[in-house]
Motif scaffolding. Structure first.
Motif, PDB file in Angstrom:
ATOM      1  N   PHE A  83      -5.531   2.102  -0.798  1.00 25.46           N
ATOM      2  CA  PHE A  83      -6.795   1.399  -1.319  1.00 25.46           C
ATOM      3  C   PHE A  83      -7.260   2.769  -1.821  1.00 25.46           C
ATOM      4  O   PHE A  83      -6.747   3.535  -1.216  1.00 25.46           O
ATOM      5  N   TRP A 103      -9.541  -1.547  -9.350  1.00 24.73           N
ATOM      6  CA  TRP A 103      -9.327   0.028  -8.995  1.00 24.73           C
ATOM      7  C   TRP A 103      -9.346  -0.793  -7.142  1.00 24.73           C
ATOM      8  O   TRP A 103     -10.103  -2.171  -7.261  1.00 24.73           O
ATOM      9  N   LYS A 104      -8.369  -0.351  -6.000  1.00 25.76           N
ATOM     10  CA  LYS A 104      -8.574  -1.133  -5.268  1.00 25.76           C
ATOM     11  C   LYS A 104      -9.214  -0.700  -3.614  1.00 25.76           C
ATOM     12  O   LYS A 104      -8.706   0.446  -3.739  1.00 25.76           O
ATOM     13  N   HIS A 154      -1.649  -5.361  -6.957  1.00 26.84           N
ATOM     14  CA  HIS A 154      -3.309  -5.171  -6.008  1.00 26.84           C
ATOM     15  C   HIS A 154      -2.210  -4.178  -4.371  1.00 26.84           C
ATOM     16  O   HIS A 154      -2.967  -3.586  -4.157  1.00 26.84           O
ATOM     17  N   ARG A 155      -1.384  -5.221  -4.585  1.00 35.13           N
ATOM     18  CA  ARG A 155      -0.744  -5.790  -2.637  1.00 35.13           C
ATOM     19  C   ARG A 155      -0.104  -3.778  -2.578  1.00 35.13           C
ATOM     20  O   ARG A 155      -0.284  -3.164  -1.939  1.00 35.13           O
ATOM     21  N   GLY A 177      -8.710  -8.925  -7.222  1.00 36.95           N
ATOM     22  CA  GLY A 177      -8.849  -8.815  -6.711  1.00 36.95           C
ATOM     23  C   GLY A 177      -9.351  -6.733  -6.811  1.00 36.95           C
ATOM     24  O   GLY A 177     -10.125  -6.168  -6.158  1.00 36.95           O
ATOM     25  N   PHE A 178      -9.532  -6.881  -8.216  1.00 42.95           N
ATOM     26  CA  PHE A 178      -9.957  -5.403  -8.228  1.00 42.95           C
ATOM     27  C   PHE A 178     -11.413  -5.046  -8.582  1.00 42.95           C
ATOM     28  O   PHE A 178     -11.850  -6.154  -8.947  1.00 42.95           O
ATOM     29  N   LYS A 179     -10.964  -4.226  -8.477  1.00 44.39           N
ATOM     30  CA  LYS A 179     -12.797  -3.853  -8.777  1.00 44.39           C
ATOM     31  C   LYS A 179     -13.379  -2.802  -9.710  1.00 44.39           C
ATOM     32  O   LYS A 179     -12.342  -2.352 -10.089  1.00 44.39           O
ATOM     33  N   ARG A 228       1.072  -1.064   0.167  1.00 46.86           N
ATOM     34  CA  ARG A 228      -0.244   0.291   0.319  1.00 46.86           C
ATOM     35  C   ARG A 228       0.735   1.320  -0.609  1.00 46.86           C
ATOM     36  O   ARG A 228       0.701   2.205   1.060  1.00 46.86           O
TER      37      ARG A 228
END
Length: 245
Positions: A156, A243-244, A151-152, A223-225, A126
């Motif tokens: 956020f 997006w994360k 993603h990691r 995990g992306f939206k 992050r």
């Protein structure tokens, strides 16, 4: 990784543990002529695709952005103009060296250059506002691992953007492009870079890359939206984003 695991290397299937080294050798071979060849292969259109890509990323002043497989700096240079803090990463030091040299000639300062494996980033979790990768993810041995790492390292609310070749869905155009890419691009590679085999691999790697819907599912699985696919030239090239959250 099991002993029987294989990975695509162009149209060839090879032991997965061999791909990184073989792809690395190709990019070391083409590093000095990479940008010239991009112009020749795409008739200069890659510049427009990259401009559009960066416009979609919308880099902001002060943002921390990781440009993975950033090699010779094309995407990073465009984003740096907007005031973002760019870290350019690539697994291939020869490609990074070309980028560092190009940045020096342009008087661009403030870029960070870091040799990294997309599947095993050394950055903390992050830390980046955006992650970009252009024409690089198809050369990764384990695409799912690279997406998981993207993603990691994102904060956020961070955004993922990928520019990659795909399969055009325009009737007739795909046949024309196939003939051009398979027959002429390797010959251009020989004429301009003295390397026909490397450019044959680069074309074949496009054909082995997942389709747009398949790749979007892989991005979602990481995990992306709010994922999105934006085809260019009917899908010859596509901008993938997520997006994360």
């Amino acid at each position: 990784m099991t002993a029987s695991e294989t990975a695509s290397f162009g149209y060839e299937d090879i032991p997965a543990e061999e791909k990184e080294g073989r792809v690395g050798a190709i990019f070391s071979n083409v590093a000095r002529k990479y940008d010239v060849m991009n112009d020749a292969m795409s008739v200069g259109m890659h510049r427009l695709w990259k401009d559009k890509f960066v416009k979609r990323v919308r880099p902001q002043p002060g943002e921390a952005i990781l440009d993975m497989a950033g090699g010779t700096g094309d995407i990073a240079f465009r984003m740096a103009k907007h005031g973002a803090q760019i870290t350019v990463s690539d697994i291939n030091q020869d490609m990074l060296d070309v980028g560092i040299e190009r940045a020096g000639k342009r008087g661009l300062e403030g870029l960070e250059w870091s040799r990294q494996n997309a599947e095993e980033l050394t950055f903390p979790t992050r830390v980046f506002d955006a992650y970009t990768i252009a024409f690089g993810i198809r050369n990764v041995t384990h695409i799912d691992r690279a997406l998981a790492e993207a993603h990691r390292v994102l904060k956020f609310g961070g955004r993922f953007f990928c520019l990659e070749f795909s399969t055009t869905e325009w009737p007739g155009f795909s046949e024309i492009y196939d003939a051009y890419s398979h027959k002429l691009v390797p010959k251009l590679g020989q004429m301009i870079a003295g390397d026909e085999d490397s450019y044959r691999y680069l074309i074949e790697s496009i054909r082995r890359f997942p389709t747009m819907p398949e790749f979007e599912k892989m991005i979602q699985a990481a995990g992306f939206k709010r994922t999105r696919v934006e085809p260019i030239l009917g899908g010859l090239v596509a901008i993938h984003s997520g997006w994360k959250v």
